[in-house]
Design a protein around this motif. Structure first.
Motif, mmCIF file in Angstrom:
data_model
loop_
_atom_site.group_PDB
_atom_site.id
_atom_site.type_symbol
_atom_site.label_atom_id
_atom_site.label_comp_id
_atom_site.label_asym_id
_atom_site.label_seq_id
_atom_site.Cartn_x
_atom_site.Cartn_y
_atom_site.Cartn_z
ATOM 1 N N LEU A 122 0.827 -1.205 0.000
ATOM 2 C CA LEU A 122 0.000 0.000 0.000
ATOM 3 C C LEU A 122 0.859 1.252 0.000
ATOM 4 C CD1 LEU A 122 -2.642 -1.088 2.644
ATOM 5 C CD2 LEU A 122 -2.906 -1.077 0.178
ATOM 6 N N ARG A 123 0.414 2.210 -0.769
ATOM 7 C CA ARG A 123 1.181 3.459 -0.862
ATOM 8 C C ARG A 123 0.431 4.595 -0.167
ATOM 9 N NH1 ARG A 123 4.771 4.882 -4.525
ATOM 10 N NH2 ARG A 123 3.520 6.561 -5.372
ATOM 11 N N MET A 124 1.163 5.339 0.660
ATOM 12 C CA MET A 124 0.537 6.481 1.333
ATOM 13 C C MET A 124 1.281 7.765 0.977
ATOM 14 S SD MET A 124 0.421 7.428 5.380
ATOM 15 C CE MET A 124 -1.190 6.943 5.844
ATOM 16 N N LEU A 125 0.507 8.821 0.756
ATOM 17 C CA LEU A 125 1.105 10.153 0.606
ATOM 18 C C LEU A 125 0.748 10.943 1.863
ATOM 19 C CD1 LEU A 125 2.556 12.387 -1.017
ATOM 20 C CD2 LEU A 125 0.317 13.000 -1.976
ATOM 21 N N GLU A 126 1.755 11.330 2.619
ATOM 22 C CA GLU A 126 1.500 12.115 3.830
ATOM 23 C C GLU A 126 1.852 13.566 3.522
ATOM 24 O OE1 GLU A 126 3.663 10.919 7.323
ATOM 25 O OE2 GLU A 126 2.547 12.327 8.565
ATOM 26 N N VAL A 127 0.817 14.379 3.436
ATOM 27 C CA VAL A 127 1.022 15.807 3.154
ATOM 28 C C VAL A 127 1.113 16.531 4.497
ATOM 29 C CG1 VAL A 127 0.060 17.848 2.018
ATOM 30 C CG2 VAL A 127 -0.343 15.581 1.031
ATOM 31 N N GLY A 128 2.131 17.365 4.654
ATOM 32 C CA GLY A 128 2.311 18.053 5.931
ATOM 33 C C GLY A 128 2.946 17.099 6.929
ATOM 34 N N MET A 163 0.348 21.473 -3.645
ATOM 35 C CA MET A 163 -0.411 22.131 -4.710
ATOM 36 C C MET A 163 0.433 22.288 -5.984
ATOM 37 S SD MET A 163 -3.157 22.222 -3.161
ATOM 38 C CE MET A 163 -4.264 23.055 -4.298
ATOM 39 N N GLN A 164 1.744 22.114 -5.830
ATOM 40 C CA GLN A 164 2.641 22.218 -7.001
ATOM 41 C C GLN A 164 3.169 20.848 -7.423
ATOM 42 O OE1 GLN A 164 3.079 25.187 -8.402
ATOM 43 N NE2 GLN A 164 1.838 26.136 -6.797
ATOM 44 N N ARG A 165 2.835 19.810 -6.693
ATOM 45 C CA ARG A 165 3.377 18.476 -7.012
ATOM 46 C C ARG A 165 2.902 18.060 -8.402
ATOM 47 N NH1 ARG A 165 5.316 13.867 -4.113
ATOM 48 N NH2 ARG A 165 4.738 11.932 -5.141
ATOM 49 N N THR A 166 3.814 17.538 -9.193
ATOM 50 C CA THR A 166 3.467 17.139 -10.565
ATOM 51 C C THR A 166 2.367 16.085 -10.524
ATOM 52 O OG1 THR A 166 5.764 17.493 -11.101
ATOM 53 C CG2 THR A 166 4.481 16.287 -12.728
ATOM 54 N N LEU A 167 1.381 16.262 -11.381
ATOM 55 C CA LEU A 167 0.276 15.299 -11.385
ATOM 56 C C LEU A 167 0.787 13.952 -11.886
ATOM 57 C CD1 LEU A 167 -2.644 17.515 -12.784
ATOM 58 C CD2 LEU A 167 -2.323 16.705 -10.434
ATOM 59 N N PRO A 168 0.297 12.867 -11.319
ATOM 60 C CA PRO A 168 0.825 11.548 -11.689
ATOM 61 C C PRO A 168 0.442 11.135 -13.112
ATOM 62 C CG PRO A 168 -0.983 11.351 -10.114
ATOM 63 C CD PRO A 168 -0.735 12.803 -10.275
ATOM 64 N N CYS A 169 1.336 10.361 -13.716
ATOM 65 C CA CYS A 169 1.069 9.846 -15.072
ATOM 66 C C CYS A 169 0.670 8.381 -15.027
ATOM 67 C CB CYS A 169 2.328 9.940 -15.937
ATOM 68 S SG CYS A 169 2.870 11.605 -16.150
ATOM 69 N N SER A 170 1.062 7.685 -13.955
ATOM 70 C CA SER A 170 0.732 6.257 -13.891
ATOM 71 C C SER A 170 0.405 5.900 -12.449
ATOM 72 C CB SER A 170 1.934 5.426 -14.345
ATOM 73 O OG SER A 170 2.919 5.486 -13.337
ATOM 74 N N ASP A 171 -0.135 4.676 -12.268
ATOM 75 C CA ASP A 171 -0.501 4.245 -10.918
ATOM 76 C C ASP A 171 0.699 4.134 -9.992
ATOM 77 O OD1 ASP A 171 -3.167 4.319 -11.207
ATOM 78 O OD2 ASP A 171 -3.484 2.162 -11.364
ATOM 79 N N ASP A 172 1.888 3.974 -10.579
ATOM 80 C CA ASP A 172 3.094 3.902 -9.730
ATOM 81 C C ASP A 172 3.312 5.224 -8.996
ATOM 82 O OD1 ASP A 172 3.554 1.413 -10.556
ATOM 83 O OD2 ASP A 172 5.116 1.935 -12.023
ATOM 84 N N GLU A 173 2.718 6.281 -9.527
ATOM 85 C CA GLU A 173 2.889 7.594 -8.891
ATOM 86 C C GLU A 173 1.641 7.993 -8.094
ATOM 87 O OE1 GLU A 173 3.673 10.002 -12.312
ATOM 88 O OE2 GLU A 173 5.609 9.049 -12.645
ATOM 89 N N ARG A 174 0.679 7.063 -8.008
ATOM 90 C CA ARG A 174 -0.537 7.376 -7.240
ATOM 91 C C ARG A 174 -0.503 6.613 -5.915
ATOM 92 N NH1 ARG A 174 -2.795 6.713 -12.630
ATOM 93 N NH2 ARG A 174 -3.107 8.806 -13.472
ATOM 94 N N PHE A 175 -1.529 6.838 -5.101
ATOM 95 C CA PHE A 175 -1.507 6.344 -3.720
ATOM 96 C C PHE A 175 -2.828 5.662 -3.362
ATOM 97 C CE2 PHE A 175 1.432 9.786 -4.234
ATOM 98 C CZ PHE A 175 2.577 9.299 -3.614
ATOM 99 N N ASP A 176 -2.750 4.789 -2.339
ATOM 100 C CA ASP A 176 -3.960 4.142 -1.829
ATOM 101 C C ASP A 176 -4.619 5.012 -0.766
ATOM 102 O OD1 ASP A 176 -3.649 1.469 -3.177
ATOM 103 O OD2 ASP A 176 -1.710 1.709 -2.192
#
Ligand code: SAM
Length: 307
Positions: A122-128, A163-176
């Motif tokens: 599982l992938r998590m993006l922790e903002v802040g 808010m400036q993070r590059t938008l993902p192009c593939s699921d490898d760059e997305r999160f659960d």
């Protein structure tokens, strides 16, 4: 506000402030000073955003100087880290871990006492992110990407504006799961909070193949973990839980978990649909939902054509 200079840096108090990046000054903040500093930082940022919106550059510059004179984002973060310490109420991600431990069975990839997975599924993006050792980072459940406007740990927290993070192009760059813990209330204006919520959508991914048939995955992900100070929901003139549900619903999120403590509200929202920016059926403007002189003005607005 009392900001005391530290004489020595051994012992439990300095341990609370230990980071990979050395602090410019060795300081300790009392609980009261931390709260005062956090409140004042929020107020100054709000006034700065207002002055900027009004085109009043002189006032905006003066407010920025005031923020810096108070220690800026760096000292604010140290005060927030104090708030995360167990002695001050603890790390909010513990609540997320409690919720997920309940539902994710060993067959989903975690087992008490098991060796760390080579690479969690599982992938998590922790903002802040202020720490790389909070409950979700230590859980072995997630491969965590941590970002913050001001990194406290160059090795493990990326210095980046979500808010400036590059938008993902593939699921490898997305999160659960995306974590926004005490971040929306940091933002100085209502519309930027809505913008941040909306921007989470393209960062969520469809279940990975290996987990697609797992019920507990499907029931919990992709999702957003949202934490706010309790009064933002329980004592605001312009926001309550029903309105928050409506705003989140318009983005495709449904609430699956909630916890309210005396200080914080915690939510887990699952996303139900395609993870693209929805075309909003209607905007959510600042509307009074809870009249009362003693209430606060916190809210989130969602408007079309802002992205
Ligand atoms: C009050 S701290 C919260 C820290 C931690 N998540 C917690 O729950 O205690 C808010 C943090 O959000 C960060 N932040 C605010 N806006 C951000 C953005 N657009 N991108 C990345 N980080 C952001 C700030 O720099 C600050 O460190």
């Amino acid at each position: 506000m009392t900001v005391r200079k530290k004489k020595k840096h051994s012992g439990p108090k300095s341990a609370l402030l230990s980071h990979h990046k050395p602090s410019p000054k060795l300081i300790t903040l009392s609980a009261k000073a931390s709260r005062t500093l956090i409140r004042s930082h929020h107020q100054l940022r709000k006034r700065h955003a207002q002055a900027t919106a009004d085109g009043d550059t002189v006032a905006a510059d003066a407010l920025l100087a005031q923020i810096e004179a108070q220690g800026g984002l760096r000292l604010y973060q140290l005060a927030s880290i104090k708030g995360q310490s167990n002695e001050r109420g603890g790390d909010s991600s513990k609540v997320l871990m409690e919720w997920l431990q309940e539902v994710l069975t060993p067959s989903d990839g975690i087992k008490p006492g098991r060796q760390p997975l080579e690479r969690p599924l599982l992938r998590m993006l922790e903002v802040g992110a202020l720490s790389a050792t909070n409950a979700c980072s230590c859980s072995r459940l997630f491969d965590v990407t941590r970002i913050d406007l001001n990194s406290q740990d160059d090795q493990r927290i990326l210095q980046q504006d979500f808010m400036q993070r590059t938008l993902p192009c593939s699921d490898d760059e997305r999160f659960d799961v995306i974590s926004l813990s005490l971040v929306l209330n940091f933002l100085p204006d209502n519309a930027s909070r809505g913008d941040m919520l909306r921007r989470t959508l393209p960062f969520l991914r469809l279940p990975p193949e290996s987990l697609r048939t797992t019920r507990s995955y499907a029931e919990n992900f992709p999702s957003l973990f949202l934490v706010l100070p309790a009064p933002c929901i329980t004592n605001s003139r312009y926001l309550d839980e029903n309105r928050l549900k409506a705003i989140m619903g318009s983005l495709g999120y449904s609430m699956i978990r909630r916890k309210i403590s005396s200080k914080l509200v915690y939510y887990l929202w699952i996303h139900n649909g395609p993870r693209k920016q929805p075309s909003l059926k209607h905007s959510y403007k600042k509307v009074e939902v809870n009249p009362g002189k003693k209430r606060n003005n916190f809210t989130i607005t969602l408007e079309e054509d802002r992205t």
